[in-house]
Design a protein around this motif. Structure first.
Motif, PDB file in Angstrom:
ATOM      1  N   VAL A  47       0.836  -1.203   0.000  1.00  0.00           N
ATOM      2  CA  VAL A  47       0.000   0.000   0.000  1.00  0.00           C
ATOM      3  C   VAL A  47       0.871   1.254   0.000  1.00  0.00           C
ATOM      4  CG1 VAL A  47      -1.756   1.303   1.237  1.00  0.00           C
ATOM      5  CG2 VAL A  47      -1.908  -1.171   1.139  1.00  0.00           C
ATOM      6  N   VAL A  48       1.944   1.251   0.768  1.00  0.00           N
ATOM      7  CA  VAL A  48       2.856   2.410   0.800  1.00  0.00           C
ATOM      8  C   VAL A  48       3.479   2.621  -0.575  1.00  0.00           C
ATOM      9  CG1 VAL A  48       5.013   3.301   1.759  1.00  0.00           C
ATOM     10  CG2 VAL A  48       3.345   2.215   3.268  1.00  0.00           C
ATOM     11  N   LEU A  49       3.902   1.538  -1.220  1.00  0.00           N
ATOM     12  CA  LEU A  49       4.452   1.633  -2.575  1.00  0.00           C
ATOM     13  C   LEU A  49       3.414   2.197  -3.529  1.00  0.00           C
ATOM     14  CD1 LEU A  49       6.619   1.054  -4.718  1.00  0.00           C
ATOM     15  CD2 LEU A  49       5.717  -1.284  -4.879  1.00  0.00           C
ATOM     16  N   SER A  50       2.191   1.714  -3.409  1.00  0.00           N
ATOM     17  CA  SER A  50       1.103   2.212  -4.235  1.00  0.00           C
ATOM     18  C   SER A  50       0.891   3.713  -4.036  1.00  0.00           C
ATOM     19  CB  SER A  50      -0.185   1.451  -3.904  1.00  0.00           C
ATOM     20  OG  SER A  50      -1.306   2.071  -4.506  1.00  0.00           O
ATOM     21  N   LEU A  76       2.085   5.389 -16.147  1.00  0.00           N
ATOM     22  CA  LEU A  76       2.911   4.434 -15.419  1.00  0.00           C
ATOM     23  C   LEU A  76       2.572   4.414 -13.928  1.00  0.00           C
ATOM     24  CD1 LEU A  76       6.361   5.112 -17.131  1.00  0.00           C
ATOM     25  CD2 LEU A  76       4.921   3.079 -17.396  1.00  0.00           C
ATOM     26  N   GLY A  77       2.380   5.592 -13.362  1.00  0.00           N
ATOM     27  CA  GLY A  77       2.050   5.669 -11.939  1.00  0.00           C
ATOM     28  C   GLY A  77       0.719   5.008 -11.628  1.00  0.00           C
ATOM     29  N   SER A  78      -0.261   5.230 -12.507  1.00  0.00           N
ATOM     30  CA  SER A  78      -1.581   4.629 -12.310  1.00  0.00           C
ATOM     31  C   SER A  78      -1.512   3.109 -12.375  1.00  0.00           C
ATOM     32  CB  SER A  78      -2.555   5.141 -13.373  1.00  0.00           C
ATOM     33  OG  SER A  78      -2.724   6.533 -13.269  1.00  0.00           O
ATOM     34  N   ALA A  79      -0.817   2.594 -13.401  1.00  0.00           N
ATOM     35  CA  ALA A  79      -0.763   1.145 -13.603  1.00  0.00           C
ATOM     36  C   ALA A  79      -0.057   0.446 -12.443  1.00  0.00           C
ATOM     37  CB  ALA A  79      -0.053   0.832 -14.921  1.00  0.00           C
ATOM     38  N   ALA A  80       1.161   0.865 -12.162  1.00  0.00           N
ATOM     39  CA  ALA A  80       1.943   0.208 -11.116  1.00  0.00           C
ATOM     40  C   ALA A  80       1.340   0.451  -9.730  1.00  0.00           C
ATOM     41  CB  ALA A  80       3.392   0.702 -11.161  1.00  0.00           C
ATOM     42  N   LEU A 122      -1.867  -1.665  -9.272  1.00  0.00           N
ATOM     43  CA  LEU A 122      -1.492  -3.078  -9.190  1.00  0.00           C
ATOM     44  C   LEU A 122      -0.998  -3.423  -7.783  1.00  0.00           C
ATOM     45  CD1 LEU A 122      -1.009  -5.805 -10.488  1.00  0.00           C
ATOM     46  CD2 LEU A 122       1.228  -4.979 -11.242  1.00  0.00           C
ATOM     47  N   ALA A 123      -0.144  -2.570  -7.233  1.00  0.00           N
ATOM     48  CA  ALA A 123       0.374  -2.795  -5.883  1.00  0.00           C
ATOM     49  C   ALA A 123      -0.754  -2.705  -4.850  1.00  0.00           C
ATOM     50  CB  ALA A 123       1.466  -1.772  -5.564  1.00  0.00           C
ATOM     51  N   PHE A 124      -1.678  -1.771  -5.068  1.00  0.00           N
ATOM     52  CA  PHE A 124      -2.773  -1.578  -4.122  1.00  0.00           C
ATOM     53  C   PHE A 124      -3.684  -2.791  -4.062  1.00  0.00           C
ATOM     54  CE2 PHE A 124      -6.996   0.351  -3.066  1.00  0.00           C
ATOM     55  CZ  PHE A 124      -6.687   0.721  -1.772  1.00  0.00           C
ATOM     56  N   PHE A 125      -4.094  -3.299  -5.225  1.00  0.00           N
ATOM     57  CA  PHE A 125      -4.989  -4.448  -5.242  1.00  0.00           C
ATOM     58  C   PHE A 125      -4.280  -5.727  -4.811  1.00  0.00           C
ATOM     59  CE2 PHE A 125      -7.467  -1.851  -8.436  1.00  0.00           C
ATOM     60  CZ  PHE A 125      -8.470  -1.555  -7.542  1.00  0.00           C
ATOM     61  N   SER A 160      -3.663   4.058   2.791  1.00  0.00           N
ATOM     62  CA  SER A 160      -3.360   4.787   1.560  1.00  0.00           C
ATOM     63  C   SER A 160      -3.614   6.279   1.683  1.00  0.00           C
ATOM     64  CB  SER A 160      -4.174   4.216   0.389  1.00  0.00           C
ATOM     65  OG  SER A 160      -5.553   4.545   0.510  1.00  0.00           O
ATOM     66  N   ASN A 161      -4.076   6.731   2.861  1.00  0.00           N
ATOM     67  CA  ASN A 161      -4.186   8.173   3.083  1.00  0.00           C
ATOM     68  C   ASN A 161      -2.827   8.849   3.064  1.00  0.00           C
ATOM     69  OD1 ASN A 161      -6.929   9.140   3.428  1.00  0.00           O
ATOM     70  ND2 ASN A 161      -7.074   7.714   5.115  1.00  0.00           N
ATOM     71  N   LEU A 162      -1.760   8.073   3.048  1.00  0.00           N
ATOM     72  CA  LEU A 162      -0.436   8.641   2.824  1.00  0.00           C
ATOM     73  C   LEU A 162      -0.359   9.287   1.446  1.00  0.00           C
ATOM     74  CD1 LEU A 162       1.813   5.747   4.194  1.00  0.00           C
ATOM     75  CD2 LEU A 162       1.544   8.023   5.206  1.00  0.00           C
ATOM     76  N   GLU A 163      -1.136   8.766   0.507  1.00  0.00           N
ATOM     77  CA  GLU A 163      -1.075   9.238  -0.877  1.00  0.00           C
ATOM     78  C   GLU A 163      -1.363  10.727  -1.037  1.00  0.00           C
ATOM     79  OE1 GLU A 163      -3.498   8.678  -5.002  1.00  0.00           O
ATOM     80  OE2 GLU A 163      -3.299   6.911  -3.726  1.00  0.00           O
ATOM     81  N   PRO A 164      -2.437  11.265  -0.448  1.00  0.00           N
ATOM     82  CA  PRO A 164      -2.672  12.698  -0.637  1.00  0.00           C
ATOM     83  C   PRO A 164      -1.568  13.564  -0.041  1.00  0.00           C
ATOM     84  CG  PRO A 164      -4.166  11.805   1.004  1.00  0.00           C
ATOM     85  CD  PRO A 164      -3.527  10.646   0.311  1.00  0.00           C
ATOM     86  N   LEU A 165      -0.978  13.123   1.074  1.00  0.00           N
ATOM     87  CA  LEU A 165       0.112  13.901   1.652  1.00  0.00           C
ATOM     88  C   LEU A 165       1.311  13.913   0.714  1.00  0.00           C
ATOM     89  CD1 LEU A 165      -0.114  12.680   5.348  1.00  0.00           C
ATOM     90  CD2 LEU A 165      -1.216  14.643   4.275  1.00  0.00           C
ATOM     91  N   LEU A 166       1.618  12.750   0.150  1.00  0.00           N
ATOM     92  CA  LEU A 166       2.708  12.679  -0.825  1.00  0.00           C
ATOM     93  C   LEU A 166       2.359  13.484  -2.074  1.00  0.00           C
ATOM     94  CD1 LEU A 166       3.548   8.867  -0.548  1.00  0.00           C
ATOM     95  CD2 LEU A 166       4.915  10.767   0.306  1.00  0.00           C
ATOM     96  N   GLY A 167       1.073  13.427  -2.456  1.00  0.00           N
ATOM     97  CA  GLY A 167       0.642  14.189  -3.623  1.00  0.00           C
ATOM     98  C   GLY A 167       0.828  15.676  -3.446  1.00  0.00           C
TER      99      GLY A 167
END
Length: 295
Positions: free
Chosen positions: A18-21, A226-230, A233-236, A251-258
């Motif tokens: 999830v973190v990778l995703s 590329l970001g969407s695909a990989a 895939l990691a998330f699912f 995955s709420n880490l994602e908006p902070l990274l965004g």
């Protein structure tokens, strides 16, 4: 003891996925914004995003020796996931053409609460008062951290971001069903195929093909795909190790990274009180993660 070790290992693997995703998909909205600012249309970005995803994931399937054929029930779930993915992608990518990336991310990431509510109503994962309180605190922290400018709100952008938030819940639920009869890669290949075909047909029929006019735009177009695909895939893939609700909350880490990426690339800036929100979100995620681990 060995069983506990195995369980801990599975959970750790799920969390890492999830973190990778989150890292991979956090790039997508800023990358899409670069492509749009360079002259690409929304349908061009969405079409390219889908086509790149299908190509990358298909190559991954061939490299791992997986077959494309799947059962009828899994295929139907994949098609439904693809339809949900279509609305999610259009809403999320389309919204950044009207509103700042930070605002689009904030609205989109109300979906963990929606997914948790759906899981609670279905009886697959119960929510107690503590989890609900932590989830609300996380959303409040996101509000502080992303703090959009009220003066620039655009109704169209807001509506598209809300659409993405609702649609991603459907994508997650249908993908979980599809994975009962197909691998994560095959689920994403079929789901991405639906979006790429539909968006490409719309772009062609409406004459909306428009390539970026700068190098940064082309880079953004490639990274969006590329970001969407990989990332997805990691998330699912994480669902095989931890529950969808738990994965979605982490995955709420994602908006902070965004936001960090938007700060670095697009020049957006965070105020002191917004950094306070970052701390609230991180603390909330840790507490929710511990609560889920005990459930």
């Amino acid at each position: 003891m060995p069983a506990e070790t195995g369980s801990s290992s599975r959970q750790a693997t799920g969390i890492l996925l999830v973190v990778l995703s989150a890292i991979l998909t956090a790039v997508v909205p800023t990358a899409a914004k670069l492509a749009l600012e360079a002259g690409a249309t929304t349908l061009t970005v969405l079409s390219a995003r889908g086509l790149i995803a299908v190509a990358v994931l298909s190559l991954a399937m061939l490299a791992t020796g997986q077959r494309f054929a799947i059962g009828r029930e899994a295929l139907m779930a994949c098609l439904l996931a693809g339809i949900a993915y279509l609305f999610m992608a259009y809403g999320y990518i389309g919204s950044v053409a009207y509103i700042p990336v930070s605002l689009a991310v904030l609205i989109y990431f109300t979906h963990p609460l929606l997914l948790a509510l759906v899981a609670h109503l279905r009886g697959t994962e119960r929510l107690n008062g503590r989890k609900i309180g932590i989830a609300i605190a996380v959303l409040f922290g996101l509000t502080l951290a992303l703090g959009p400018e009220l003066a620039v709100l655009d109704p169209v952008g807001i509506a598209l971001a809300v659409l993405a938030s609702v649609a991603v819940c459907g994508l997650i639920l249908f993908a979980v069903e599809a994975q009962k009869g197909a691998s994560s890669i095959r689920v994403m290949v079929y789901s991405s195929l639906v979006t790429s075909v539909v968006f490409s047909a719309l772009a062609t029929g409406l004459g909306e093909w428009s390539i970026p006019e700068s190098t940064s735009g082309w880079i953004g177009l490639a990274l969006a795909g590329l970001g969407s695909a990989a990332g997805l895939l990691a998330f699912f893939a994480a669902f095989r190790h931890i529950s969808p609700v738990r994965a979605t909350m982490i995955s709420n880490l994602e908006p902070l990274l965004g936001v960090m990426i938007a700060v670095a690339v697009l020049g957006e800036r965070l105020q002191g009180w917004q950094w306070l929100g970052v701390g609230v979100v991180v603390a909330g995620l840790v507490l929710f993660e511990k609560a889920s681990g005990k459930a």
